[in-house]
Design a protein around this motif. Structure first.
Motif, PDB file in Angstrom:
ATOM      1  N   ASP A  77       0.830  -1.203   0.000  1.00 33.27           N
ATOM      2  CA  ASP A  77       0.000   0.000   0.000  1.00 33.27           C
ATOM      3  C   ASP A  77       0.868   1.258   0.000  1.00 33.27           C
ATOM      4  O   ASP A  77       0.525   2.254  -0.644  1.00 33.27           O
ATOM      5  CB  ASP A  77      -0.930   0.002   1.212  1.00 33.27           C
ATOM      6  CG  ASP A  77      -2.058  -1.012   1.093  1.00 33.27           C
ATOM      7  OD1 ASP A  77      -2.318  -1.455  -0.042  1.00 33.27           O
ATOM      8  OD2 ASP A  77      -2.660  -1.370   2.120  1.00 33.27           O
ATOM      9  N   ASP A  78       1.986   1.215   0.721  1.00 31.68           N
ATOM     10  CA  ASP A  78       2.914   2.358   0.726  1.00 31.68           C
ATOM     11  C   ASP A  78       3.455   2.615  -0.677  1.00 31.68           C
ATOM     12  O   ASP A  78       3.496   3.767  -1.145  1.00 31.68           O
ATOM     13  CB  ASP A  78       4.080   2.091   1.684  1.00 31.68           C
ATOM     14  CG  ASP A  78       3.687   2.216   3.148  1.00 31.68           C
ATOM     15  OD1 ASP A  78       2.636   2.809   3.421  1.00 31.68           O
ATOM     16  OD2 ASP A  78       4.443   1.710   4.005  1.00 31.68           O
ATOM     17  N   GLU A  79       3.861   1.544  -1.346  1.00 29.23           N
ATOM     18  CA  GLU A  79       4.435   1.689  -2.694  1.00 29.23           C
ATOM     19  C   GLU A  79       3.387   2.231  -3.666  1.00 29.23           C
ATOM     20  O   GLU A  79       3.687   3.092  -4.499  1.00 29.23           O
ATOM     21  CB  GLU A  79       4.963   0.336  -3.173  1.00 29.23           C
ATOM     22  CG  GLU A  79       6.173  -0.171  -2.390  1.00 29.23           C
ATOM     23  CD  GLU A  79       6.588  -1.569  -2.820  1.00 29.23           C
ATOM     24  OE1 GLU A  79       6.053  -2.045  -3.850  1.00 29.23           O
ATOM     25  OE2 GLU A  79       7.429  -2.180  -2.144  1.00 29.23           O
ATOM     26  N   ARG A  80       2.169   1.712  -3.563  1.00 31.99           N
ATOM     27  CA  ARG A  80       1.109   2.160  -4.472  1.00 31.99           C
ATOM     28  C   ARG A  80       0.759   3.626  -4.226  1.00 31.99           C
ATOM     29  O   ARG A  80       0.554   4.394  -5.163  1.00 31.99           O
ATOM     30  CB  ARG A  80      -0.125   1.279  -4.294  1.00 31.99           C
ATOM     31  CG  ARG A  80       0.070  -0.141  -4.802  1.00 31.99           C
ATOM     32  CD  ARG A  80      -1.005  -1.066  -4.283  1.00 31.99           C
ATOM     33  NE  ARG A  80      -0.823  -2.432  -4.792  1.00 31.99           N
ATOM     34  CZ  ARG A  80      -1.265  -3.511  -4.191  1.00 31.99           C
ATOM     35  NH1 ARG A  80      -1.920  -3.406  -3.041  1.00 31.99           N
ATOM     36  NH2 ARG A  80      -1.065  -4.706  -4.705  1.00 31.99           N
ATOM     37  N   PRO A 139       3.505  -1.507  -8.400  1.00 32.16           N
ATOM     38  CA  PRO A 139       2.716  -0.375  -8.890  1.00 32.16           C
ATOM     39  C   PRO A 139       3.400   0.314 -10.054  1.00 32.16           C
ATOM     40  O   PRO A 139       4.627   0.327 -10.148  1.00 32.16           O
ATOM     41  CB  PRO A 139       2.650   0.547  -7.670  1.00 32.16           C
ATOM     42  CG  PRO A 139       3.894   0.236  -6.903  1.00 32.16           C
ATOM     43  CD  PRO A 139       4.124  -1.239  -7.097  1.00 32.16           C
ATOM     44  N   GLU A 140       2.619   0.852 -10.958  1.00 28.80           N
ATOM     45  CA  GLU A 140       3.149   1.630 -12.062  1.00 28.80           C
ATOM     46  C   GLU A 140       2.804   3.101 -11.849  1.00 28.80           C
ATOM     47  O   GLU A 140       1.806   3.413 -11.222  1.00 28.80           O
ATOM     48  CB  GLU A 140       2.551   1.141 -13.383  1.00 28.80           C
ATOM     49  CG  GLU A 140       2.925  -0.298 -13.707  1.00 28.80           C
ATOM     50  CD  GLU A 140       2.364  -0.723 -15.059  1.00 28.80           C
ATOM     51  OE1 GLU A 140       2.235   0.141 -15.953  1.00 28.80           O
ATOM     52  OE2 GLU A 140       2.051  -1.892 -15.219  1.00 28.80           O
ATOM     53  N   PRO A 141       3.616   3.989 -12.377  1.00 24.46           N
ATOM     54  CA  PRO A 141       3.314   5.418 -12.209  1.00 24.46           C
ATOM     55  C   PRO A 141       1.951   5.757 -12.805  1.00 24.46           C
ATOM     56  O   PRO A 141       1.519   5.169 -13.781  1.00 24.46           O
ATOM     57  CB  PRO A 141       4.444   6.104 -12.998  1.00 24.46           C
ATOM     58  CG  PRO A 141       5.535   5.085 -13.060  1.00 24.46           C
ATOM     59  CD  PRO A 141       4.843   3.757 -13.119  1.00 24.46           C
ATOM     60  N   THR A 142       1.246   6.685 -12.209  1.00 21.74           N
ATOM     61  CA  THR A 142      -0.055   7.107 -12.708  1.00 21.74           C
ATOM     62  C   THR A 142       0.039   8.520 -13.260  1.00 21.74           C
ATOM     63  O   THR A 142       0.747   9.351 -12.699  1.00 21.74           O
ATOM     64  CB  THR A 142      -1.101   7.053 -11.581  1.00 21.74           C
ATOM     65  OG1 THR A 142      -2.290   7.667 -12.043  1.00 21.74           O
ATOM     66  CG2 THR A 142      -0.622   7.796 -10.348  1.00 21.74           C
ATOM     67  N   PRO A 143      -0.650   8.809 -14.348  1.00 17.71           N
ATOM     68  CA  PRO A 143      -0.564  10.153 -14.925  1.00 17.71           C
ATOM     69  C   PRO A 143      -1.525  11.146 -14.291  1.00 17.71           C
ATOM     70  O   PRO A 143      -1.575  12.291 -14.692  1.00 17.71           O
ATOM     71  CB  PRO A 143      -0.954   9.898 -16.384  1.00 17.71           C
ATOM     72  CG  PRO A 143      -1.936   8.768 -16.293  1.00 17.71           C
ATOM     73  CD  PRO A 143      -1.443   7.893 -15.178  1.00 17.71           C
ATOM     74  N   HIS A 144      -2.319  10.724 -13.324  1.00 23.65           N
ATOM     75  CA  HIS A 144      -3.371  11.586 -12.808  1.00 23.65           C
ATOM     76  C   HIS A 144      -2.842  12.683 -11.895  1.00 23.65           C
ATOM     77  O   HIS A 144      -1.999  12.453 -11.036  1.00 23.65           O
ATOM     78  CB  HIS A 144      -4.411  10.755 -12.056  1.00 23.65           C
ATOM     79  CG  HIS A 144      -5.209   9.873 -12.947  1.00 23.65           C
ATOM     80  ND1 HIS A 144      -6.123  10.358 -13.845  1.00 23.65           N
ATOM     81  CD2 HIS A 144      -5.219   8.525 -13.096  1.00 23.65           C
ATOM     82  CE1 HIS A 144      -6.671   9.352 -14.497  1.00 23.65           C
ATOM     83  NE2 HIS A 144      -6.138   8.231 -14.066  1.00 23.65           N
TER      84      HIS A 144
END
Length: 443
Positions: free
Chosen positions: A34-37, A129-134
């Motif tokens: 959860d920390d990583e995400r 997790p992958e980077p998110t563009p939001h």
């Protein structure tokens, strides 16, 4: 533990009795994930939304992203691009790139009472997790771990980030006091939008801390309604309708058949996908999403049937309470027990939690849940009794079909009903005394 022992493709008879694979992940491993995400989602974000990842909480995210003009990345099913090319329709200009919709999520197979509406099972719960563009990040949270989500925003959020908390209510202020203080130091503003039952003391403490708290009437509004009317933004009719259909399910009105579709889709799909799909299509899901729901509902109906077959009816005071056990969709099971004559229903889950559903005749669900480590609305609540000390307790829970949990909750029903009856008698006596005093004065 061998993977086969906690496989997601168990036979329905066993799947109905046991929790999902996410239950068996150690807490510390889950917290690290959860920390990583959260860190990936919050990197460079302009705003963060800590929300319950059910249809109501995710509708709040969609509204806030619209208000911030956040980019839309609409997921497409596998093969959709090839079908479009074959039909000569070309690319969808809003089509998400592979992996672009990866976003902070929740533990797979999380119990929907503890994490209401949490996402569907994933093939790999340990996926990086992958980077998110939001620019508006989603940080999912349940009523039992909202403080952890606030702490993550404080740690990984950019200085001056806008923070929103949606569709969550702490039972006590001290549960979130320290983490909220840290979040307030990081964020430039904190707004909290909800529609659950808040005690006056908790609401006052949250406001005094510096939070813009807006709590809607739990019998009239869902959290999406509260966000819709609270943000200084002119939403178009698509979002007004989305809030209305979300309310239809969240308040268990069941007047719009689309509301069940939204609730199921929010439960079975990734939170990131749900938000972007309802932003693009509103309350009318696309055909490919409807096809996905149809496939999932085959198993859903089988699990519902198992839970309903285990149902028992108990008489508590003037009420009939239905109670059952199973991994299932609680609302449909509760409706089936209502049709059998239940004024209130309890669905005990393999993960140890329970959903409590009421009717017009019984509106004390939050009072019952509050006695067993939970909370919610008068007609809908959730809890997880603090009775599990080790895995032997869980083993007994599974093999006995939740016998101890059932009894603890039934005891809470009896106590809540007795207290309500005593309060009603006291009020009647007070009114009678007032009437007597008035008659004497008139004489």
């Amino acid at each position: 533990m061998f993977d086969d022992l906690i496989a997601a493709d168990l036979p329905i008879a066993r799947k109905s009795i046991l929790p999902g694979t996410g239950f068996f992940l150690p807490d510390d491993l889950e917290e690290d994930l959860d920390d990583e995400r959260a860190q990936a989602a919050l990197e460079g974000a302009e705003a963060a939304v800590v929300a319950d990842p059910d249809a109501d909480g995710l509708a709040c995210v969609a509204l806030i992203r619209e208000a911030y003009g956040d980019v839309q990345n609409v997921p497409e099913p596998e093969g959709a691009e090839e079908e479009e090319d074959a039909n000569g329709e070309g690319e969808n200009e809003n089509e998400a790139e592979a992996g672009a919709d990866a976003e902070v999520g929740v533990a797979p197979d999380a119990d929907p009472t503890v994490v209401a509406g949490a996402g569907a099972e994933t093939d790999d719960p340990l996926e990086e997790p992958e980077p998110t563009p939001h620019s508006v990040a989603l940080v999912p949270a349940s009523p039992h771990n909202v403080e952890d989500a606030l702490a993550r925003v404080a740690e990984y959020g950019s200085e001056g980030i806008d923070l929103f908390v949606c569709d969550l209510a702490p039972d006590r202020y001290e549960y979130v006091e320290d983490e909220l203080a840290l979040a307030l130091e990081t964020a430039s503003s904190v707004a909290w939008y909800d529609h659950h039952q808040w005690s006056e003391s908790v609401a006052e403490a949250v406001r005094e801390a510096g939070v813009d708290l807006v709590v809607g009437d739990s019998e009239e509004e869902c959290s999406a309604d509260v966000v819709f009317r609270s943000l200084e933004y002119e939403f178009d009719d698509q979002y007004r309708e989305l809030a209305a259909v979300t309310r239809d399910h969240d308040l268990w009105l069941r007047e719009d058949p689309r509301s069940d579709d939204l609730a199921d889709y929010a439960y079975w799909t990734d939170p990131a996908e749900y938000v972007e799909v309802v932003r693009e299509y509103g309350a009318d899901l696309p055909e490919w999403a409807e096809d996905f729901l149809a496939e999932q509902r085959v198993e859903k109906e089988a699990l519902i049937e198992r839970a309903v077959s285990r149902a028992e009816l108990r008489e508590i005071g003037d009420y009939t309470v239905g109670i059952t056990y199973g991994r299932c969709s609680q609302n449909e099971v509760a409706e089936a027990m209502r049709e059998q004559g239940a004024d209130a229903s309890v669905i005990v889950k393999p993960a140890g939690s329970a959903s409590i559903r009421g009717t017009d005749e019984f509106q004390l669900c939050h009072e019952v849940a509050g006695r067993v480590n939970g909370g919610g609305h008068p007609k809908a609540a959730g809890c997880k009794p603090d009775i599990y000390d080790d895995m032997l307790d869980y083993a007994h829970h599974w093999t006995s079909r939740g016998a101890v949990t059932k009894q603890v909750i039934l005891d809470a029903f009896e106590a809540a009903v007795e207290e309500a009856e005593a309060e009603a008698e006291a009020e009647a006596e007070a009114e009678e005394a007032d009437d007597g005093d008035t008659d004497e004065t008139d004489a």
